[in-house]
Design a protein around this motif. Structure first.
Motif, short mmCIF file in Angstrom:
data_model
loop_
_atom_site.label_atom_id
_atom_site.label_comp_id
_atom_site.label_asym_id
_atom_site.label_seq_id
_atom_site.Cartn_x
_atom_site.Cartn_y
_atom_site.Cartn_z
N UNK A 46 0.83 -1.22 0.00
CA UNK A 46 0.00 0.00 0.00
C UNK A 46 0.86 1.26 0.00
N UNK A 47 1.93 1.25 0.81
CA UNK A 47 2.80 2.43 0.85
C UNK A 47 3.40 2.66 -0.54
N UNK A 48 3.85 1.58 -1.17
CA UNK A 48 4.46 1.72 -2.49
C UNK A 48 3.42 2.25 -3.48
N UNK A 49 2.21 1.72 -3.40
CA UNK A 49 1.16 2.18 -4.31
C UNK A 49 0.85 3.65 -4.11
N UNK A 50 0.84 4.06 -2.84
CA UNK A 50 0.51 5.45 -2.51
C UNK A 50 1.58 6.40 -3.00
N UNK A 51 2.86 6.00 -2.84
CA UNK A 51 3.93 6.97 -3.03
C UNK A 51 4.70 6.86 -4.33
N UNK A 52 4.68 5.68 -4.99
CA UNK A 52 5.58 5.58 -6.13
C UNK A 52 4.95 6.24 -7.35
N UNK A 53 5.76 6.44 -8.37
CA UNK A 53 5.33 7.22 -9.52
C UNK A 53 4.40 6.48 -10.46
N UNK A 54 4.58 5.17 -10.62
CA UNK A 54 3.74 4.46 -11.58
C UNK A 54 3.16 3.20 -10.94
N UNK A 55 2.24 3.39 -10.00
CA UNK A 55 1.75 2.26 -9.24
C UNK A 55 0.57 1.53 -9.88
#
Ligand SMILES: C[S@@+](CC[C@H](N)C(=O)[O-])C[C@H]1O[C@@H](n2cnc3c(N)ncnc32)[C@H](O)[C@@H]1O
Length: 504
Positions: A325-334
């Motif tokens: 979830x954190x990666x989805x929230x913060x990364x550029x191309x989730x």
């Protein structure tokens, strides 16, 4: 893992100006109430999250309610009327701030100043970094954004403070660790892959007058060449990208597993860490009961793992879904991330969750049996905690004949709770809970007879004498040998329940 160094962009804030400008700004800021407590209060008010890290809560003062123009300018990232700052600081200090590009005249409203960076005091240093807030309109966040050292309290607080000859700060960002270590090391090297961080690191070195720190751009150990070090510190990027997400944030994205950089750093310790040297790093990694992170870190040590002792002090456990979830929230191309599939792929590798924390690794001075230790950070963990664990666990290999001569005392931070059960209508003590927060957080539910052992340790009697006394009064469980007793006492010392600092 090979990375291509980022070329120096034409447009970068901060000018490496004259030493007099740096000295003037340093002195003026220190004399103007630009203090850690006021800055942290302003940061908290502005919604800055000091992570939910037991180590990361800096001292806050309850007294400060109004923040001066320096905090508005450098911490709250506000435009400040020129009149106000000109009244607050001497004219030559304003000139030096402009010369160093710490302050600019607003292009849209020339009656105001703004700062192109964030500047704050931390651990007796003044550190400039990029913004910590979401990018503001007209001030986009570069991909090589310089990571605010405000997130680095935890690691700063545990690095040993003994004198050493050489230290290395890897993935240095603002160079906060390199500059902090320069107080205890003769020579320090700080290295980061981006030109932007290298530039900020150079600026911070000049701002703090740390002449014994070299700041060099390079991929991991590249800048070290053939050198080796007594102390190595690293706070590398460790967030997984899961998929090849294209251009991300250099300070955060650490490849599909998130472990690429930390693994590469630990792999090379046998080459770069001297005998007796210590390594500290903060990171997050995958683990399971069968493959705890401290054992994984030991397995990464290339070539000579038996020369190293490994301690992992955990901070927080996260589920695989939480990390996704954190990666989805913060990364550029989730958008192409399928959480269920990703979770299944992490589980298929044998991992059940993630854990974040600090690893400490020490290379033996002399031949000794290597050991691995798992513990938990507490709000009291400090620069002596890892040293205590390294020294004490090392001494556990001492012969029983040595250990029995120690004279332990109750540690001042020990808390003991007795739990009772109702037995025939009466309260009957059943279990004892021991808890201590230094050197790390340890708690155990144990049997009542342990109380008698603790009560006999006041710093006057030796372990051997207490054993003899408790055996003669039949207080100990039958069959508990002296070797077992010594081992139990050693465990209590290691956990901070007993203290042997005054022992002969
Ligand atoms: C999380 S930040 C930490 C910065 C600083 N050490 C601190 O704690 O404030 C990670 C840093 O690692 C740098 N970095 C990323 N990949 C690197 C590499 N391969 N070699 C060296 N530095 C790297 C980034 O540019 C960034 O400055």
């Amino acid at each position: 893992m090979t990375h291509v160094a980022t070329p120096l962009p034409a447009e970068m804030p901060l000018r490496i100006g004259d030493p007099e400008d740096f000295a003037r700004v340093r002195t003026a800021l220190r004399q103007s109430g630009f203090e850690e407590s006021a800055v942290y209060q302003a940061l908290s008010k502005a919604g800055f999250c000091f992570e939910d890290d037991p180590l990361a809560s800096p001292t806050r003062s309850a007294g400060v309610t109004e923040f001066g123009p320096l905090i508005e300018l450098f911490v709250e990232q506000k435009d400040v009327p020129r009149k106000q700052l000109d009244h607050f600081l001497a004219a030559d200090t304003i000139t030096s701030l402009l010369n160093l590009d710490l302050v600019r005249i607003s292009e849209s409203d020339p009656s105001k100043y703004y700062s192109p960076v964030v500047l704050y005091p931390i651990n007796g240093l003044l550190i400039a970094s990029d913004y910590y807030k979401p990018p503001q309109e007209g001030r986009p966040q570069p991909v090589d954004s310089v990571y605010p050292a405000l997130h680095s309290f935890g690691l700063l607080r545990v690095i040993s403070r003994t004198r050493v000859s050489s230290a290395l700060d890897l993935c240095s960002g603002t160079a906060v660790f390199g500059l902090a270590m320069s107080k205890d090391a003769e020579q320090v090297l700080a290295s980061d892959i981006t030109a932007r961080s290298t530039h900020f690191g150079l600026f911070n070195r000049c701002l703090n007058g740390c002449t014994n720190v070299r700041i060099v751009q390079g991929d991991l150990y590249e800048a070290a060449g053939g050198e080796s070090f007594d102390r190595i510190v690293a706070h590398p990027p460790y967030m997984p990208t899961f998929v090849n997400a294209g251009v991300g944030q250099t300070w955060r994205d650490a490849g599909p597993s998130g472990e690429e950089l930390v693994e590469a750093i630990i792999r090379s310790l046998p080459k770069y860490l001297r005998s007796g040297g210590e390594f500290f790093a903060t990171f997050m990694a995958r683990e399971s009961d069968q493959a705890p992170v401290e054992q994984r870190a030991r397995a990464w040590l290339d070539g000579s793992p038996d020369e190293f002792d490994v301690i992992f002090a955990s901070k927080k456990q996260l589920s695989i879904r939480q990390v996704i979830s954190v990666v989805q929230e913060k990364s550029h191309s989730p958008t192409d991330i399928d959480p269920a599939k990703l979770e299944a792929s992490v589980r298929a590798l044998g991992f059940s969750h993630y854990v974040s924390g600090i690893v400490g690794i020490r290379r033996h001075n002399a031949a000794g049996k290597p050991w691995t230790f798992r513990t938990e950070l507490s709000r009291l963990t400090d620069e002596c905690s890892f040293r205590h664990a390294f020294d004490w666990n090392g001494r556990r290999a001492d012969p029983v004949s040595n250990a029995r001569r120690l004279r332990p005392a109750l540690a001042p931070g020990l808390s003991v709770t007795e739990t009772c059960i109702v037995d025939h209508g009466k309260l009957k003590p059943e279990k004892l809970i021991l808890e201590a927060d230094w050197p790390f957080h340890h708690t155990v539910k144990t049997d009542m007879w342990i109380r008698a052992i603790l009560e006999h340790f006041s710093g006057r009697s030796t372990v051997g004498e207490v054993y003899a006394k408790l055996t003669s009064t039949h207080t100990l469980p039958s069959g508990l040998s002296l070797a077992h007793f010594v081992d139990l006492v050693s465990t209590f010392v290691g956990r901070g329940y007993l203290d042997v600092t005054t022992s002969s």
